[in-house]
Design a protein around this motif. Structure first.
Motif, PDB file in Angstrom:
ATOM      1  N   SER A  51     115.986 110.699  -5.879  1.00 43.73           N
ATOM      2  CA  SER A  51     115.045 109.667  -5.445  1.00 43.73           C
ATOM      3  C   SER A  51     114.415 108.984  -6.637  1.00 43.73           C
ATOM      4  CB  SER A  51     113.924 110.300  -4.606  1.00 43.73           C
ATOM      5  OG  SER A  51     114.437 110.912  -3.469  1.00 43.73           O
ATOM      6  N   CYS A  55     111.192 103.763  -4.016  1.00 39.07           N
ATOM      7  CA  CYS A  55     112.347 103.641  -3.125  1.00 39.07           C
ATOM      8  C   CYS A  55     111.910 103.962  -1.691  1.00 39.07           C
ATOM      9  CB  CYS A  55     113.437 104.603  -3.605  1.00 39.07           C
ATOM     10  SG  CYS A  55     114.778 104.871  -2.474  1.00 39.07           S
ATOM     11  N   CYS A  58     114.120 106.334   0.239  1.00 41.09           N
ATOM     12  CA  CYS A  58     114.005 107.716  -0.231  1.00 41.09           C
ATOM     13  C   CYS A  58     113.010 108.506   0.599  1.00 41.09           C
ATOM     14  CB  CYS A  58     113.599 107.744  -1.708  1.00 41.09           C
ATOM     15  SG  CYS A  58     114.860 107.083  -2.817  1.00 41.09           S
ATOM     16  N   LYS A  96     122.664 104.925  -7.396  1.00 43.09           N
ATOM     17  CA  LYS A  96     121.533 104.350  -6.666  1.00 43.09           C
ATOM     18  C   LYS A  96     120.765 105.460  -5.985  1.00 43.09           C
ATOM     19  CE  LYS A  96     122.152 102.535  -2.541  1.00 43.09           C
ATOM     20  NZ  LYS A  96     122.517 101.646  -1.464  1.00 43.09           N
TER      21      LYS A  96
END
Length: 130
Positions: A51, A55, A58, A96
């Motif tokens: 994470s 985000c 997340c 990502k």
């Protein structure tokens, strides 16, 4: 005009992929242990989540993985701050956040997914390990 057409053609596949979980198979024998995770492995499997601070997916992923770990005995959920563990991110090719790895009891990477996972997909991935 051609530049606009090319940009539009590239945008459609990107829009289709955006927000979808992409799953890859086994990561060529890569293993993670307590020293990399900073936590114990689950008795049967471990859900590892990479994470980052800002985000939004997340946070939702944390909730989904926590629920699954609570439902399935012997499964642990470990969240790793990608920014604080760049060496591990590079070694595992995490591109990502969120990225989720499913580990077997010995820490071997069995499945990986990028993006917000669905609960059913996480349970199905665990089915390969358990």
């Amino acid at each position: 005009m051609r530049a606009l057409a090319a940009a539009g053609a590239l945008e459609v596949p990107q829009r289709r992929r955006s927000g979808r979980t992409r799953v890859r198979g086994q990561d060529d024998g890569k293993r993670l242990g307590v020293e990399e995770l900073g936590a114990d492995l689950g008795e049967r499997a471990t859900l590892v989540q990479f994470s980052s601070a800002f985000c939004a997916p997340c946070r939702a992923t944390r909730r989904v993985l926590g629920e699954v770990a609570g439902l399935v005995p012997g499964v642990a959920h470990v969240e790793i701050d990608a920014e604080a563990h760049l060496d591990l991110v590079r070694r595992l090719d995490v591109l990502k956040t969120p990225t989720v790895l499913v580990l077997d009891a010995d820490g071997g990477v069995v499945r990986r997914a990028a993006g917000l996972p669905r609960k059913a997909d996480v349970i199905a991935a665990l089915g390969e390990v358990l």
